[in-house]
Design a protein around this motif. Structure first.
Motif, PDB file in Angstrom:
ATOM      1  N   ALA A  57       0.856  -1.188   0.000  1.00 57.23           N
ATOM      2  CA  ALA A  57       0.000   0.000   0.000  1.00 57.23           C
ATOM      3  C   ALA A  57       0.894   1.240   0.000  1.00 57.23           C
ATOM      4  O   ALA A  57       2.119   1.120   0.028  1.00 57.23           O
ATOM      5  N   CYS A  58       0.266   2.416   0.014  1.00 59.63           N
ATOM      6  CA  CYS A  58       1.007   3.682   0.073  1.00 59.63           C
ATOM      7  C   CYS A  58       0.410   4.567   1.174  1.00 59.63           C
ATOM      8  O   CYS A  58      -0.767   4.436   1.503  1.00 59.63           O
ATOM      9  N   GLY A  59       1.222   5.468   1.669  1.00 58.73           N
ATOM     10  CA  GLY A  59       0.744   6.509   2.591  1.00 58.73           C
ATOM     11  C   GLY A  59       0.038   5.963   3.818  1.00 58.73           C
ATOM     12  O   GLY A  59       0.515   5.043   4.489  1.00 58.73           O
ATOM     13  N   THR A  60      -1.124   6.526   4.095  1.00 55.77           N
ATOM     14  CA  THR A  60      -1.897   6.112   5.266  1.00 55.77           C
ATOM     15  C   THR A  60      -2.292   4.636   5.177  1.00 55.77           C
ATOM     16  O   THR A  60      -2.299   3.925   6.188  1.00 55.77           O
ATOM     17  N   SER A  61      -2.602   4.190   3.981  1.00 55.30           N
ATOM     18  CA  SER A  61      -3.003   2.781   3.818  1.00 55.30           C
ATOM     19  C   SER A  61      -1.835   1.861   4.172  1.00 55.30           C
ATOM     20  O   SER A  61      -2.027   0.755   4.698  1.00 55.30           O
ATOM     21  N   TYR A  62      -0.612   2.322   3.910  1.00 56.83           N
ATOM     22  CA  TYR A  62       0.580   1.566   4.305  1.00 56.83           C
ATOM     23  C   TYR A  62       0.668   1.484   5.842  1.00 56.83           C
ATOM     24  O   TYR A  62       1.016   0.437   6.395  1.00 56.83           O
ATOM     25  N   ILE A 104      -4.016  -2.606   0.038  1.00 58.62           N
ATOM     26  CA  ILE A 104      -4.928  -1.709   0.761  1.00 58.62           C
ATOM     27  C   ILE A 104      -4.950  -0.356   0.057  1.00 58.62           C
ATOM     28  O   ILE A 104      -3.897   0.226  -0.206  1.00 58.62           O
ATOM     29  N   SER A 105      -6.133   0.127  -0.243  1.00 61.22           N
ATOM     30  CA  SER A 105      -6.236   1.440  -0.890  1.00 61.22           C
ATOM     31  C   SER A 105      -7.610   2.046  -0.669  1.00 61.22           C
ATOM     32  O   SER A 105      -8.621   1.421  -0.976  1.00 61.22           O
ATOM     33  N   GLN A 106      -7.632   3.249  -0.146  1.00 56.62           N
ATOM     34  CA  GLN A 106      -8.905   3.951   0.014  1.00 56.62           C
ATOM     35  C   GLN A 106      -9.534   4.173  -1.347  1.00 56.62           C
ATOM     36  O   GLN A 106     -10.644   3.744  -1.606  1.00 56.62           O
ATOM     37  N   GLY A 155     -11.781  14.795   2.183  1.00 54.74           N
ATOM     38  CA  GLY A 155     -10.553  15.421   2.694  1.00 54.74           C
ATOM     39  C   GLY A 155      -9.347  14.654   2.165  1.00 54.74           C
ATOM     40  O   GLY A 155      -9.349  13.420   2.167  1.00 54.74           O
ATOM     41  N   VAL A 156      -8.337  15.384   1.700  1.00 48.23           N
ATOM     42  CA  VAL A 156      -7.149  14.706   1.167  1.00 48.23           C
ATOM     43  C   VAL A 156      -6.458  13.888   2.266  1.00 48.23           C
ATOM     44  O   VAL A 156      -5.944  12.801   2.020  1.00 48.23           O
ATOM     45  N   ALA A 157      -6.461  14.421   3.471  1.00 55.76           N
ATOM     46  CA  ALA A 157      -5.868  13.672   4.583  1.00 55.76           C
ATOM     47  C   ALA A 157      -6.828  12.557   4.985  1.00 55.76           C
ATOM     48  O   ALA A 157      -7.958  12.802   5.395  1.00 55.76           O
ATOM     49  N   THR A 164     -11.353   2.335   9.184  1.00 57.25           N
ATOM     50  CA  THR A 164     -12.087   1.174   8.672  1.00 57.25           C
ATOM     51  C   THR A 164     -11.128   0.123   8.098  1.00 57.25           C
ATOM     52  O   THR A 164     -11.382  -1.069   8.218  1.00 57.25           O
ATOM     53  N   GLN A 165     -10.017   0.571   7.532  1.00 55.03           N
ATOM     54  CA  GLN A 165      -9.023  -0.404   7.035  1.00 55.03           C
ATOM     55  C   GLN A 165      -8.502  -1.242   8.208  1.00 55.03           C
ATOM     56  O   GLN A 165      -8.347  -2.466   8.106  1.00 55.03           O
ATOM     57  N   VAL A 166      -8.258  -0.558   9.327  1.00 55.52           N
ATOM     58  CA  VAL A 166      -7.732  -1.267  10.499  1.00 55.52           C
ATOM     59  C   VAL A 166      -8.767  -2.268  11.029  1.00 55.52           C
ATOM     60  O   VAL A 166      -8.420  -3.389  11.423  1.00 55.52           O
ATOM     61  N   LEU A 242       2.371  11.875   9.702  1.00 59.31           N
ATOM     62  CA  LEU A 242       1.957  12.116   8.310  1.00 59.31           C
ATOM     63  C   LEU A 242       0.802  13.115   8.252  1.00 59.31           C
ATOM     64  O   LEU A 242       0.799  14.041   7.434  1.00 59.31           O
ATOM     65  N   LYS A 243      -0.178  12.948   9.154  1.00 65.17           N
ATOM     66  CA  LYS A 243      -1.320  13.876   9.166  1.00 65.17           C
ATOM     67  C   LYS A 243      -0.838  15.303   9.382  1.00 65.17           C
ATOM     68  O   LYS A 243      -1.286  16.228   8.714  1.00 65.17           O
ATOM     69  N   LEU A 244       0.074  15.488  10.335  1.00 61.94           N
ATOM     70  CA  LEU A 244       0.539  16.847  10.633  1.00 61.94           C
ATOM     71  C   LEU A 244       1.289  17.433   9.437  1.00 61.94           C
ATOM     72  O   LEU A 244       1.062  18.573   9.047  1.00 61.94           O
ATOM     73  N   LYS A 245       2.188  16.651   8.852  1.00 59.96           N
ATOM     74  CA  LYS A 245       2.956  17.121   7.691  1.00 59.96           C
ATOM     75  C   LYS A 245       2.025  17.559   6.570  1.00 59.96           C
ATOM     76  O   LYS A 245       2.170  18.633   6.014  1.00 59.96           O
ATOM     77  N   GLU A 246       1.078  16.691   6.246  1.00 58.84           N
ATOM     78  CA  GLU A 246       0.225  16.940   5.083  1.00 58.84           C
ATOM     79  C   GLU A 246      -0.569  18.226   5.167  1.00 58.84           C
ATOM     80  O   GLU A 246      -0.665  18.948   4.199  1.00 58.84           O
ATOM     81  N   ILE A 247      -1.155  18.471   6.328  1.00 61.28           N
ATOM     82  CA  ILE A 247      -2.095  19.598   6.343  1.00 61.28           C
ATOM     83  C   ILE A 247      -1.555  20.853   7.031  1.00 61.28           C
ATOM     84  O   ILE A 247      -2.041  21.936   6.765  1.00 61.28           O
ATOM     85  N   SER A 362      -6.258  11.135  -4.936  1.00 63.60           N
ATOM     86  CA  SER A 362      -5.694   9.840  -5.316  1.00 63.60           C
ATOM     87  C   SER A 362      -4.541  10.062  -6.280  1.00 63.60           C
ATOM     88  O   SER A 362      -4.613  10.917  -7.175  1.00 63.60           O
ATOM     89  N   VAL A 363      -3.480   9.323  -6.025  1.00 60.03           N
ATOM     90  CA  VAL A 363      -2.246   9.535  -6.766  1.00 60.03           C
ATOM     91  C   VAL A 363      -2.202   8.517  -7.912  1.00 60.03           C
ATOM     92  O   VAL A 363      -1.769   7.378  -7.732  1.00 60.03           O
ATOM     93  N   THR A 364      -2.669   8.964  -9.073  1.00 56.85           N
ATOM     94  CA  THR A 364      -2.800   8.045 -10.201  1.00 56.85           C
ATOM     95  C   THR A 364      -1.599   8.132 -11.130  1.00 56.85           C
ATOM     96  O   THR A 364      -1.605   7.595 -12.215  1.00 56.85           O
TER      97      THR A 364
HETATM   98  O1  M6R Z   1      -6.190   5.800  -1.988  1.00 58.61           O
HETATM   99  P1  M6R Z   1      -5.019   5.159  -1.309  1.00 58.61           P
HETATM  100  O2  M6R Z   1      -5.345   4.631   0.039  1.00 58.61           O
HETATM  101  O3  M6R Z   1      -4.346   4.129  -2.171  1.00 58.61           O
HETATM  102  O4  M6R Z   1      -3.980   6.341  -1.118  1.00 58.61           O
HETATM  103  C1  M6R Z   1      -2.708   6.127  -0.586  1.00 58.61           C
HETATM  104  C2  M6R Z   1      -2.052   7.426  -0.206  1.00 58.61           C
HETATM  105  O5  M6R Z   1      -1.877   8.254  -1.343  1.00 58.61           O
HETATM  106  C3  M6R Z   1      -2.860   8.181   0.831  1.00 58.61           C
HETATM  107  O6  M6R Z   1      -3.081   7.423   1.984  1.00 58.61           O
HETATM  108  C4  M6R Z   1      -2.160   9.488   1.256  1.00 58.61           C
HETATM  109  O7  M6R Z   1      -0.973   9.223   1.926  1.00 58.61           O
HETATM  110  C5  M6R Z   1      -3.142  10.321   2.098  1.00 58.61           C
HETATM  111  N1  M6R Z   1      -3.183  11.676   1.624  1.00 58.61           N
HETATM  112  C6  M6R Z   1      -2.818  10.274   3.559  1.00 58.61           C
HETATM  113  O8  M6R Z   1      -3.599  11.128   4.330  1.00 58.61           O
END
Ligand code: M6R
Length: 366
Positions: A57-62, A104-106, A155-157, A164-166, A242-247, A362-364
């Motif tokens: 996964a990436c980011g928060t999902s990781y 895992i991916s939102q 919200g991007v964060a 829910t993933q947890v 990560l939350k603090l950095k992002e926003i 979403s980072v496509t």
């Molecule tokens: O949609 P995804 O769960 O795959 O996204 C992964 C990350 O890009 C995402 O969690 C990102 O780190 C968030 N902005 C964190 O708040």
């Protein structure tokens, strides 16, 4: 559309009690002591005979994935590896048909995660998806899976999607463990009862919002933050940073608390706020020593503790006291004050909370 909240992020933080109920609905019964994740039951034999799980996964999902590692290994005693999808896909990973890959991916649209799935599929692994967006590319690319049912996250964060993933990973780990016989029926029931109670305990935690806002006021001009946690709360420390950095655009790092002495301790002075996850779990005494190490160097400690913890209250500069729960479920509560802290700090600094600079939902792109 923001339901009376100033920002989507705040609305989504406050939705957590409800979406956690949605995430478990029809999938477990505390009273009758059963769990049934659709995607798992279908492949139970394959899952049961898996030699290894790989979570990507990436980011928060990781970060949710790191918790998944802890949960699956602790409960079912099967080895788990967790890897950033972006690293996994480029390093010719060793995967076989005996492995189960959990993606895992939102959004279900993250390019790196999708590419990692394609590689694992070519190598015959069973791919289990944990996605929020129904019908998304990742949901379609996986063999089996469970939706998180967090509802749209704007919200991007990421906040409610993480919780829910947890929860899904917890159910997954428990179901595998039950099938393998690595946990007792009474322990299973105990965890399920606690899980059922988590939404109420999150509601209790949300009542601390005004107190958290006061703490945010004190630290809003800090230039750095350290987040420390051990065991299941180590991934929460990463997530809080990560939350603090992002926003808020404040530099923040999450660390396993015991690693502090191997380097980051050099950063600590009276300017350094240190958020410590210090709930009453098996690492409590160790965390108390970590707090003392920070205080001995004049760092400012904001401790997330359980109600009634006078020992840490006497040491820390600020304590945020949340309800106690089963240790493996503790991240579902400890993450909430960290989400609120970053929200309030960002708001006070005047940043765009829902759409932080340089980030997309979403980072496509790769
Ligand atoms: O949609 P995804 O769960 O795959 O996204 C992964 C990350 O890009 C995402 O969690 C990102 O780190 C968030 N902005 C964190 O708040």
């Amino acid at each position: 559309e923001k339901g009376g909240f100033d920002h989507f992020m705040l609305k989504e933080i406050y939705e957590q009690p409800k979406v956690l109920e949605d995430a478990v609905r029809g999938r477990m019964s505390a009273e009758d002591g059963w769990i049934k994740l659709g995607g798992v039951s279908e492949y139970i034999n394959k899952i049961n005979s898996a030699k290894r799980f790989i979570i990507t996964a990436c980011g928060t999902s990781y970060h949710a994935g790191l918790l998944g590692e802890y949960l699956i290994e602790e409960l079912s005693r099967v080895p788990v590896e967790v890897e950033y999808a972006s690293e996994f896909r480029y390093r010719n990973p060793i995967i076989s048909e005996n492995d189960i890959v959990i993606a895992i991916s939102q959004s279900g649209e993250t390019a790196d995660t999708l590419a990692a799935i394609e590689i694992a599929k070519e190598r015959q692994a069973l791919i289990y998806g944990i996605c929020n967006v129904i019908g998304s590319s990742i949901a379609r690319a996986t063999h089996a899976g469970s939706y998180t049912h967090a509802g749209p996250e704007i919200g991007v964060a990421s906040t409610k999607a993480f919780s829910t993933q947890v929860v899904i990973l917890t159910l997954l780990a428990l179901q595998i463990a039950e099938h393998k016989g690595t946990i007792t029926t009474s322990y299973l029931r105990q965890v399920l009862f606690e899980l059922k109670n988590i939404p109420n305990k999150i509601k209790e935690t949300l009542k601390l919002d005004a107190q958290i806002q006061e703490i945010a006021e004190v630290f809003k001009d800090a230039t750095n933050f350290l987040y420390l946690g051990r065991g299941v709360n180590y991934p929460v420390a990463l997530e809080g940073a990560l939350k603090l950095k992002e926003i808020s655009y404040i530099h923040a790092e999450g660390y396993p608390a015991a690693e502090m002495k191997h380097g980051p301790i050099a950063l600590i002075d009276e300017q350094m706020p240190v958020v410590v996850l210090a709930t009453n779990d098996s690492a409590h005494e160790k965390i108390v020593s970590n707090i003392m190490e920070v205080k001995a160097r004049s760092g400012k400690v904001i401790a997330i503790v359980n109600e009634g913890d006078t020992e840490i209250a006497a040491l820390a500069d600020y304590t945020i006291a949340i309800p106690q729960t089963e240790e493996i479920l503790s991240p579902l509560l400890t993450v909430v004050p960290l989400q609120l802290l970053s929200y309030h700090i960002a708001l006070m600094r005047g940043t765009n909370v829902d759409q932080p600079r340089n980030l997309a939902k979403s980072v496509t792109v790769e």
